[in-house]
Design a protein around this motif. Structure first.
Motif, mmCIF file in Angstrom:
data_model
loop_
_atom_site.group_PDB
_atom_site.id
_atom_site.type_symbol
_atom_site.label_atom_id
_atom_site.label_comp_id
_atom_site.label_asym_id
_atom_site.label_seq_id
_atom_site.Cartn_x
_atom_site.Cartn_y
_atom_site.Cartn_z
ATOM 1 N N ARG A 1 -23.714 -46.756 -18.550
ATOM 2 C CA ARG A 1 -24.634 -47.820 -18.237
ATOM 3 C C ARG A 1 -24.371 -49.140 -18.949
ATOM 4 N NH1 ARG A 1 -24.744 -46.343 -14.754
ATOM 5 N NH2 ARG A 1 -25.025 -48.503 -14.310
ATOM 6 N N PRO A 2 -23.341 -49.879 -18.568
ATOM 7 C CA PRO A 2 -23.175 -51.230 -19.056
ATOM 8 C C PRO A 2 -24.022 -52.189 -18.255
ATOM 9 C CG PRO A 2 -21.383 -50.687 -17.596
ATOM 10 C CD PRO A 2 -22.271 -49.461 -17.673
ATOM 11 N N LEU A 3 -24.331 -53.352 -18.797
ATOM 12 C CA LEU A 3 -24.985 -54.393 -18.032
ATOM 13 C C LEU A 3 -23.963 -55.096 -17.162
ATOM 14 C CD1 LEU A 3 -27.408 -56.003 -20.612
ATOM 15 C CD2 LEU A 3 -27.901 -54.307 -18.859
ATOM 16 N N ALA A 4 -24.421 -55.592 -16.019
ATOM 17 C CA ALA A 4 -23.509 -56.219 -15.074
ATOM 18 C C ALA A 4 -22.792 -57.418 -15.675
ATOM 19 C CB ALA A 4 -24.278 -56.642 -13.822
ATOM 20 N N VAL A 5 -23.445 -58.088 -16.642
ATOM 21 C CA VAL A 5 -22.822 -59.279 -17.206
ATOM 22 C C VAL A 5 -21.473 -58.983 -17.832
ATOM 23 C CG1 VAL A 5 -23.917 -59.017 -19.475
ATOM 24 C CG2 VAL A 5 -23.220 -61.286 -18.712
ATOM 25 N N LEU A 6 -21.308 -57.748 -18.328
ATOM 26 C CA LEU A 6 -20.038 -57.416 -18.957
ATOM 27 C C LEU A 6 -18.891 -57.437 -17.956
ATOM 28 C CD1 LEU A 6 -21.046 -54.491 -21.312
ATOM 29 C CD2 LEU A 6 -20.378 -56.784 -21.968
ATOM 30 N N LEU A 7 -19.190 -57.148 -16.707
ATOM 31 C CA LEU A 7 -18.143 -57.077 -15.714
ATOM 32 C C LEU A 7 -17.612 -58.463 -15.354
ATOM 33 C CD1 LEU A 7 -19.713 -54.360 -13.423
ATOM 34 C CD2 LEU A 7 -18.267 -54.114 -15.433
ATOM 35 N N LEU A 8 -18.282 -59.487 -15.795
ATOM 36 C CA LEU A 8 -17.855 -60.840 -15.497
ATOM 37 C C LEU A 8 -16.989 -61.418 -16.596
ATOM 38 C CD1 LEU A 8 -21.254 -62.211 -14.170
ATOM 39 C CD2 LEU A 8 -19.376 -61.226 -12.854
ATOM 40 N N LEU A 9 -16.834 -60.658 -17.683
ATOM 41 C CA LEU A 9 -16.063 -61.171 -18.796
ATOM 42 C C LEU A 9 -14.572 -61.101 -18.508
ATOM 43 C CD1 LEU A 9 -18.050 -59.574 -21.723
ATOM 44 C CD2 LEU A 9 -18.082 -61.942 -20.989
ATOM 45 N N SER A 10 -13.808 -61.824 -19.272
ATOM 46 C CA SER A 10 -12.361 -61.883 -19.095
ATOM 47 C C SER A 10 -11.722 -60.529 -19.273
ATOM 48 C CB SER A 10 -11.761 -62.842 -20.135
ATOM 49 O OG SER A 10 -10.364 -62.698 -20.206
ATOM 50 N N THR A 11 -10.646 -60.264 -18.520
ATOM 51 C CA THR A 11 -9.881 -59.042 -18.672
ATOM 52 C C THR A 11 -8.660 -59.267 -19.547
ATOM 53 O OG1 THR A 11 -8.643 -59.535 -16.658
ATOM 54 C CG2 THR A 11 -10.610 -58.160 -16.438
ATOM 55 N N ALA A 12 -8.569 -60.398 -20.192
ATOM 56 C CA ALA A 12 -7.435 -60.666 -21.069
ATOM 57 C C ALA A 12 -7.451 -59.723 -22.255
ATOM 58 C CB ALA A 12 -7.498 -62.106 -21.570
ATOM 59 N N VAL A 13 -6.276 -59.450 -22.810
ATOM 60 C CA VAL A 13 -6.176 -58.570 -23.953
ATOM 61 C C VAL A 13 -6.800 -59.235 -25.170
ATOM 62 C CG1 VAL A 13 -4.583 -57.389 -25.491
ATOM 63 C CG2 VAL A 13 -4.090 -57.492 -23.053
ATOM 64 N N GLN A 14 -7.654 -58.484 -25.852
ATOM 65 C CA GLN A 14 -8.321 -59.017 -27.032
ATOM 66 C C GLN A 14 -7.317 -59.296 -28.143
ATOM 67 O OE1 GLN A 14 -11.555 -59.723 -27.961
ATOM 68 N NE2 GLN A 14 -10.743 -60.309 -29.936
ATOM 69 N N ALA A 15 -7.338 -60.509 -28.653
ATOM 70 C CA ALA A 15 -6.489 -60.825 -29.792
ATOM 71 C C ALA A 15 -6.942 -59.990 -30.976
ATOM 72 C CB ALA A 15 -6.586 -62.313 -30.119
ATOM 73 N N ASP A 16 -5.969 -59.402 -31.669
ATOM 74 C CA ASP A 16 -6.316 -58.533 -32.785
ATOM 75 C C ASP A 16 -7.026 -59.301 -33.880
ATOM 76 O OD1 ASP A 16 -5.474 -55.953 -32.139
ATOM 77 O OD2 ASP A 16 -3.390 -56.474 -32.499
ATOM 78 N N PHE B 1 -16.700 -47.610 -20.744
ATOM 79 C CA PHE B 1 -15.343 -47.919 -21.202
ATOM 80 C C PHE B 1 -14.803 -49.136 -20.460
ATOM 81 C CE2 PHE B 1 -10.707 -47.407 -20.437
ATOM 82 C CZ PHE B 1 -10.302 -47.825 -21.701
ATOM 83 N N ARG B 2 -15.002 -49.168 -19.161
ATOM 84 C CA ARG B 2 -14.521 -50.315 -18.400
ATOM 85 C C ARG B 2 -15.147 -51.605 -18.931
ATOM 86 N NH1 ARG B 2 -15.926 -51.870 -12.182
ATOM 87 N NH2 ARG B 2 -18.013 -51.715 -13.099
ATOM 88 N N ALA B 3 -16.446 -51.556 -19.230
ATOM 89 C CA ALA B 3 -17.120 -52.740 -19.752
ATOM 90 C C ALA B 3 -16.544 -53.159 -21.099
ATOM 91 C CB ALA B 3 -18.623 -52.474 -19.882
ATOM 92 N N MET B 4 -16.287 -52.189 -21.983
ATOM 93 C CA MET B 4 -15.716 -52.500 -23.289
ATOM 94 C C MET B 4 -14.321 -53.099 -23.143
ATOM 95 S SD MET B 4 -17.826 -51.612 -25.860
ATOM 96 C CE MET B 4 -16.868 -51.230 -27.317
ATOM 97 N N LYS B 5 -13.529 -52.524 -22.253
ATOM 98 C CA LYS B 5 -12.151 -52.995 -22.088
ATOM 99 C C LYS B 5 -12.122 -54.379 -21.450
ATOM 100 C CE LYS B 5 -7.607 -51.589 -20.381
ATOM 101 N NZ LYS B 5 -6.867 -50.730 -19.423
ATOM 102 N N GLN B 6 -12.885 -54.560 -20.393
ATOM 103 C CA GLN B 6 -12.898 -55.857 -19.718
ATOM 104 C C GLN B 6 -13.521 -56.942 -20.575
ATOM 105 O OE1 GLN B 6 -14.791 -55.285 -15.891
ATOM 106 N NE2 GLN B 6 -12.863 -54.736 -14.916
ATOM 107 N N GLY B 7 -14.460 -56.545 -21.419
ATOM 108 C CA GLY B 7 -15.125 -57.523 -22.265
ATOM 109 C C GLY B 7 -14.408 -57.792 -23.572
ATOM 110 N N ASP B 8 -13.167 -57.256 -23.720
ATOM 111 C CA ASP B 8 -12.392 -57.447 -24.955
ATOM 112 C C ASP B 8 -13.171 -56.950 -26.173
ATOM 113 O OD1 ASP B 8 -10.465 -58.666 -23.378
ATOM 114 O OD2 ASP B 8 -11.167 -60.683 -23.817
#
Length: 404
Positions: free
Chosen positions: A3-18, A112-119
């Motif tokens: 259950r992620p919020l929909a807003v997370l799906l709008l975030l960038s899919t770029a790789v999170q800078a370490d 997981f998808r939300a965490m990954k897409q949201g960096d």
């Protein structure tokens, strides 16, 4: 775990800078990482609804971490992983990049998808874990989480497959497939219900009906297809609205969680319960919650299987210690311990053949619980998980066309 919020799906899919600590860790040897981890604390946010799982984590795992690494494991019980996803997102938006409150999450699917897409996930480190070699990353069901490539952003913990349970003293011949189950519901008013989505297990039951309405999973695999969804959804809502008057309390209300469904089953108010983790049925029998005549079963047209994982947020201040926790969870010994029916009965996320001989012997010696359908039997008719976009649309559609 969903259950992620929909807003997370709008975030960038770029790789999170370490973050600085993340980059430094990935340049270390394992010995250096364990030295860095020693004396640390790991705040592990995880579903807390099963006493047996809680005892395994707070007992066996926590004790070993303390004795071997002087790491303190703080198990933080939650009801919905989406709340923790949103907590990490809030921290990120506030500029909290290395002092987050969360060090580890039990997670999979949409979250997981939300965490990954949201960096929001720490990625690219899992090959550093010595026990990563026990994982079969060539298995698509491991390498992809609800269709989303793992890409070194989480570590598998368990494999599961959905199963139903009933009291064999009351239902001697349970329905063989989904069509038969739907017929049984209409023939036995008030004796069946399912948790309202977005409950994780209720949502899984809903997907089984959706796959049945589609004539099988083949048409639903791959990226979301609006035309296919609309066609299948119309059939699904017709089916679910058709059985609604025959559900518990005439479908005027639904359980809010699988915990409530389990209570209804334990009290004899409904004839079936279900779970992604069939081992829970045996544990409930041993605890005296379910009758000894409880038996679990799959469906001839299949039930959904998946893998669940642990994930380190990008802003965890204790990444090294969290990595040590993940490595211990992957070990043959820890996977064997939780596979024991009296402990948990969880199916392993590793290849048993890759473990030490004594661990393999331990797995071979485990006696199946009479109330738990064997994993090998379920696996003969395993259905794949749909990609997360399908899940979101199905749950939204249920709320609009059935749950209203």
């Amino acid at each position: 775990m969903l259950r992620p919020l929909a807003v997370l799906l709008l975030l960038s899919t770029a790789v999170q800078a370490d973050t600085a600590d993340g980059a430094a860790l990935k340049a270390m040897t394992w010995d250096q990482i364990t030295a860095e981890a020693r004396g640390g604390t790991v705040n592990w946010f995880m579903w807390g609804g099963a006493d047996t799982i809680n005892a395994y984590v707070s007992g066996y795992i926590a004790d070993r971490l303390k004795a071997e690494y002087d790491i303190t494991l703080n198990r933080v019980p939650i009801t919905d992983a989406a709340d923790i996803v949103n907590q990490v997102l809030t921290e990120k938006e506030a500029g909290v990049t290395d002092t987050g409150a969360v060090d580890l999450i039990w997670i999979n699917g949409e979250n997981f998808r939300a965490m990954k897409q949201g960096d929001l996930a720490f990625c690219g480190y899992t090959a550093l874990l010595p026990n990563d070699g026990l994982v079969n990353w060539d298995n698509p069901a491991i390498a992809n989480d609800f269709g989303v490539p793992v890409d070194g952003c989480e570590v598998p913990w368990n494999t599961v497959q959905f199963a139903f349970a009933t009291d064999s003293a009351k239902v001697a011949q349970p329905p063989a497939d989904m069509a038969a189950l739907l017929d049984w519901i209409k023939a036995n008013p008030g004796r069946f219900t399912y948790p309202a989505p977005p409950d994780f297990t209720g949502s899984a039951f809903l997907r089984h009906v959706f796959i049945h309405a589609a004539g099988g999973p083949e048409a639903l695999l791959g990226p979301f297809d609006q035309a296919k969804f609309d066609e299948t959804a119309a059939k699904t809502w017709t089916i679910l609205n058709g059985i609604e008057p025959f559900l518990w309390r005439e479908g005027k209300t639904y359980p809010t969680s699988v915990t409530q469904l389990n209570e209804l089953f334990a009290n004899g108010e409904v004839a079936f319960t279900f779970n992604y983790d069939p081992a829970q049925f045996g544990l409930a029998v041993d605890a005296g919650t379910y009758p000894a005549t409880t038996r679990s079963f799959g469906l001839s047209d299949g039930t959904i299987g998946n893998t669940n994982y642990t994930l380190i947020p990008f802003n965890s201040p204790n990444k090294a210690a969290a990595m040590v926790v993940q490595n211990l969870l992957l070990s043959g010994e820890a996977q064997l311990e939780k596979a024991k029916t009296e402990v948990w009965g969880a199916a392993p996320a590793i290849e048993i053949a890759r473990t030490a001989q004594q661990v393999q012997a331990g797995f071979a010696a485990i006696k199946a619980h009479p109330s738990v359908v064997p994993a090998a039997e379920l696996a003969k008719a395993a259905l794949p998980e749909l990609q997360a976009d399908w899940l979101t649309a199905i749950e939204k559609g249920w709320a609009e066309h059935v749950g209203n």
